[in-house]
Scaffold this motif. Structure first.
Motif, PDB file in Angstrom:
ATOM      1  N   ASP A   1       6.782   4.440  -2.902  1.00 23.21           N
ATOM      2  CA  ASP A   1       6.257   3.194  -3.496  1.00 23.21           C
ATOM      3  C   ASP A   1       7.410   2.356  -4.057  1.00 23.21           C
TER       4      ASP A   1
ATOM      5  N   VAL B   1      -6.390  13.109  -3.752  1.00 21.76           N
ATOM      6  CA  VAL B   1      -6.913  11.927  -4.445  1.00 21.76           C
ATOM      7  C   VAL B   1      -8.443  11.934  -4.461  1.00 21.76           C
TER       8      VAL B   1
ATOM      9  N   ASN C   1      -4.975   4.793  -9.433  1.00 17.80           N
ATOM     10  CA  ASN C   1      -5.475   6.086  -9.916  1.00 17.80           C
ATOM     11  C   ASN C   1      -4.894   6.461 -11.270  1.00 17.80           C
TER      12      ASN C   1
ATOM     13  N   ALA D   1      -5.827  11.146  -9.176  1.00 20.78           N
ATOM     14  CA  ALA D   1      -5.017  11.935  -8.245  1.00 20.78           C
ATOM     15  C   ALA D   1      -4.609  13.221  -8.950  1.00 20.78           C
TER      16      ALA D   1
ATOM     17  N   GLU E   1      -4.740   4.220   1.249  1.00 21.48           N
ATOM     18  CA  GLU E   1      -5.587   5.154   0.495  1.00 21.48           C
ATOM     19  C   GLU E   1      -6.876   4.441   0.140  1.00 21.48           C
TER      20      GLU E   1
ATOM     21  N   ASP F   1      -3.096   9.593 -12.550  1.00 26.50           N
ATOM     22  CA  ASP F   1      -2.460  10.784 -11.984  1.00 26.50           C
ATOM     23  C   ASP F   1      -2.490  11.940 -12.982  1.00 26.50           C
TER      24      ASP F   1
ATOM     25  N   GLY G   1      -1.376   5.780  -8.374  1.00 28.78           N
ATOM     26  CA  GLY G   1      -2.062   5.152  -7.237  1.00 28.78           C
ATOM     27  C   GLY G   1      -1.046   4.278  -6.522  1.00 28.78           C
ATOM     28  N   LYS G   2      -1.053   4.360  -5.194  1.00 25.13           N
ATOM     29  CA  LYS G   2       0.010   3.660  -4.451  1.00 25.13           C
ATOM     30  C   LYS G   2      -0.008   2.151  -4.722  1.00 25.13           C
TER      31      LYS G   2
ATOM     32  N   ILE H   1      -1.875  16.055  -8.763  1.00 25.21           N
ATOM     33  CA  ILE H   1      -0.548  16.168  -8.140  1.00 25.21           C
ATOM     34  C   ILE H   1       0.159  17.431  -8.633  1.00 25.21           C
TER      35      ILE H   1
ATOM     36  N   SER I   1      -4.594   1.606  -3.665  1.00 25.68           N
ATOM     37  CA  SER I   1      -5.347   2.417  -4.624  1.00 25.68           C
ATOM     38  C   SER I   1      -4.755   2.338  -6.022  1.00 25.68           C
TER      39      SER I   1
ATOM     40  N   ALA J   1       4.783   8.984 -11.377  1.00 28.73           N
ATOM     41  CA  ALA J   1       4.875   7.976 -10.310  1.00 28.73           C
ATOM     42  C   ALA J   1       5.129   6.606 -10.936  1.00 28.73           C
TER      43      ALA J   1
HETATM   44  O1  RIB Z   1       2.516   7.515  -4.007  1.00 26.26           O
HETATM   45  C1  RIB Z   1       2.187   8.260  -5.154  1.00 26.26           C
HETATM   46  C2  RIB Z   1       0.755   8.037  -5.509  1.00 26.26           C
HETATM   47  O2  RIB Z   1      -0.076   8.557  -4.525  1.00 26.26           O
HETATM   48  C3  RIB Z   1       0.324   8.714  -6.774  1.00 26.26           C
HETATM   49  O3  RIB Z   1       0.557   7.944  -7.900  1.00 26.26           O
HETATM   50  C4  RIB Z   1      -1.115   9.052  -6.522  1.00 26.26           C
HETATM   51  O4  RIB Z   1      -2.017   8.423  -7.359  1.00 26.26           O
HETATM   52  C5  RIB Z   1      -1.360   8.747  -5.071  1.00 26.26           C
HETATM   53  O5  RIB Z   1      -2.033   7.576  -4.861  1.00 26.26           O
END
Ligand code: RIB
Length: 652
Positions: free
Chosen positions: A582, A443, A345, A429, A474, A347, A373-374, A431, A343, A618
């Motif tokens: 990650d 998400v 994203n 996302a 994801e 955040d 996003g991971k 968070i 994914s 992240a």
């Molecule tokens: O692993 C962290 C991520 O998980 C974040 O950046 C978020 O977007 C979700 O995908």
């Protein structure tokens, strides 16, 4: 101005001046002759023009004939003109489109009492030079012409320039060097210089590393694309049009200049200055070409001395910019492709005192909007750590999507696998990050939902040449399972982060090389009242080759054929744990891709995760190689301790 005035200015007798003007000057010294003629030219002494037409046979006119499409014609003309005028002559310029133009101009000029012709032949045919010989006009050729060694030749030395450029790259440690040429009369000279430099450094010449394009505008783009696929680390471009195409290809393939591709360009006209990073160039030194050409021809027509050199290739000059560095692979060892599927994203991170419980509303005055996003986190972390990384993902065709794409490119991620959705906006996302660094994530999938099996299949070729694939769940489950199977079929080791998944079908487990859940995720996948070790054991028994459970501040646990082992966490103060897994997964894959063993790779990964939790956000928290290398000594110590422990277990 009379002849007496000239004699006075030159401090010679009137008869000396008269002898010189009447070309009866055999008994007069060269110095004196030159001095008198200089004054005559300087003061435009009128009777002199008559004298020179009749007695000396000069018109004080030079002509230069050169191809209209000559890449650097302006620069050459400016230099020739400067030195022509400086020496008291005037210059006429003729542009040619065809060889018959060239012949025509030589014929016209032959009947015009011109003092000399400077010719840049349009082609390598000998007719023009033979005609010049026949007409007995003093001439000089502005390129290298092998068939006429007796002809005066002063030229920009392409062979030497390409030699210098290639040597420059070799000095930086490059051995996989490409040459991009546009098909023209210099191609062979360039190739000679390139081959000579390789030969002197014991580098094998490979014909596939030389690309000769027909269309100059396209040469850089097409050739560089091929070189990127051949994993070359550096390229010499024949000119800046080709260099611009190379920059464009590098951008398109997220190939960093100079980190992934070093570039040197032979000669530029100056618009290279807009390129970033600034080009390293080997200038043909055209200013000197013009100067020396005029000096050589003047020596022939004005002086009575013999000319020692008929052929003069002007020494090129290396001008260093920022487009050359050490080759990436030399610094970091192996160079295996890592694909990241996951994914992407934006955040929205809200800092709170503690995480909200059911039905609770909390207030916060700190909001940050950052890339995440991971998939994106893992891809950029892999790039920052020096891995050769290709991302596959889906972004919205909106401002957020463009920002995330830019973030990938900036971090050296290759982006052919990214698509822009027309029907969904970029994923987001939400968070919450508590004071102790713990976080919760919701998400909104957006464009990530569109990452389908078709998109994965489109990149089958990439899988065939890759070593590892990092997959975070994801994305649609069907796509994830398809990716795992594709990895299995193509022999790619797949790392699976089972985020947002409730169950993992048993039949897929034997296809997974590395399963990397956190504590919560493993409890979801293997429900029941068992310890982490027992659950990891169950997954291992069901076919997962390596189970690695990340345990936050407690480190991680590994179960595979060789080990069932706990590793402690790296000693960092948690600020925000988002993205730590990650960082761990990416660093682990990069270390393996560089040939590190399992223990080395895990310890390296715990430090990457540790650095990540000590920073906010992240994606921005993903460590780069320089930072992690600061902890090299500590990492090595920990590796030694772990290896000792393993040995003890083995002995028991
Ligand atoms: O692993 C962290 C991520 O998980 C974040 O950046 C978020 O977007 C979700 O995908």
């Amino acid at each position: 101005m009379t002849i007496k005035d000239i004699a006075k200015l030159a401090q010679v007798s009137v008869s000396t001046v008269s002898k010189i003007l009447n070309h009866k000057d055999d008994d007069i010294g060269e110095e004196t002759r030159k001095k008198v003629l200089k004054i005559v030219k300087q003061y435009q002494y009128t009777p002199y023009s008559k004298v020179r037409e009749v007695a000396v046979g000069r018109s004080y006119l030079f002509a230069v004939i050169l191809p209209e499409n000559l890449y650097y014609k302006e620069e050459l003309i400016v230099s020739i003109e400067k030195y022509t005028v400086y020496n008291g002559y005037n210059l006429m310029v003729y542009f040619t489109k065809t060889q018959s133009d060239e012949i025509k101009y030589i014929q016209i000029l032959s009947g015009k009492n011109i003092d000399t012709i400077l010719l840049y032949p349009i082609a390598e045919q000998k007719e023009s030079i033979e005609l010049l010989e026949k007409q007995k006009i003093p001439y000089l050729i502005l390129t290298k012409v092998h068939q006429f060694p007796q002809a005066l030749q002063v030229y920009g030395n392409y062979e030497k320039a390409t030699y210098i450029a290639t040597k420059h790259l070799i000095k930086y440690g490059h051995r996989k060097i490409g040459l991009l040429l546009h098909e023209n009369r210099h191609s062979n000279d360039c190739k000679e210089g390139y081959m000579q430099a390789l030969f002197e450094s014991d580098i094998l010449f490979e014909s596939g590393n030389v690309f000769i394009g027909q269309d100059e505008q396209e040469t850089g783009r097409i050739g560089a694309h091929q070189f990127i696929n051949r994993n070359l680390s550096a390229v010499v471009c024949e000119n800046e049009i080709i260099a611009c195409g190379t920059y464009a290809a590098c951008e398109r393939h997220a190939t960093r200049i100079p980190k992934d591709m070093s570039i040197v360009c032979i000669h530029t006209l100056g618009f290279y200055k807009t390129l970033h990073p600034k080009l390293d160039i080997v200038s043909l030194n055209l200013h000197e070409v013009g100067k020396q050409a005029i000096e050589m021809i003047l020596q022939k027509i004005e002086s009575k001395k013999d000319i020692v050199y008929h052929t003069k290739g002007i020494e090129p000059i290396l001008i260093q910019g920022e487009s050359v560095s050490n080759p990436f692979e030399k610094v970091h060892g192996a160079y295996q492709k890592i694909i990241v599927v996951g994914s992407m994203n934006v955040d929205n991170i809200i800092n709170v005192e503690k995480l909200p419980t059911d039905g609770e509303t909390l207030l916060s005055n700190h909001l940050a909007i950052l890339p995440g996003g991971k998939g994106l986190n893992q891809a950029t972390a892999t790039g920052k750590l020096g891995g050769l990384v290709y991302a596959i993902g889906s972004l919205g065709n909106d401002t957020d999507g463009k920002k995330l794409y830019h973030c990938l490119v900036q971090n050296g991620v290759k982006t052919e696998g990214i698509r822009f959705s027309t029907s969904h906006s970029t994923g987001k996302a939400y968070i919450n990050v508590a004071k102790d660094g713990e976080s919760t994530i919701v998400v909104y999938q957006g464009a990530n939902e569109e990452l389908d099996t078709y998109q994965i299949r489109q990149h089958q070729k990439l899988f065939q040449s890759a070593q590892y694939c990092l997959l975070s769940l994801e994305i649609p489950q069907k796509t994830a399972i398809y990716t795992i199977k594709m990895c299995h079929e193509t022999g790619v080791s797949v790392f699976v982060k089972p985020a947002t998944i409730e169950t993992l079908q048993c039949d897929i487990l034997p296809y997974i090389d590395y399963l990397i859940p956190n504590e919560k995720e493993i409890h979801k996948i293997v429900p029941g009242n068992f310890s982490i070790e027992q659950k990891a054991e169950m997954l291992y028994q069901r076919g997962v080759k390596n189970v690695i459970v990340t345990l936050g501040s407690k480190g991680c646990y590994i179960r595979n054929e060789q080990y069932h082992l706990f590793f402690e966490a790296a000693p960092f103060e948690p600020q925000d744990t988002t993205g730590a897994a990650d960082a761990f997964i990416s660093a682990f894959a990069v270390a393996l891709s560089e040939g590190k063993d399992m223990i080395n790779a895990v310890v390296f990964a715990t430090y990457a995760a540790g650095i990540s939790i000590a920073r906010l956000g992240a994606q921005p928290s993903m460590p780069d190689r320089t930072t992690i290398d600061l902890y090299q000594a500590e990492i090595m110590e920990k590796v030694a301790v772990m290896k000792q422990r393993v040995n003890c277990f083995e002995k028991e």
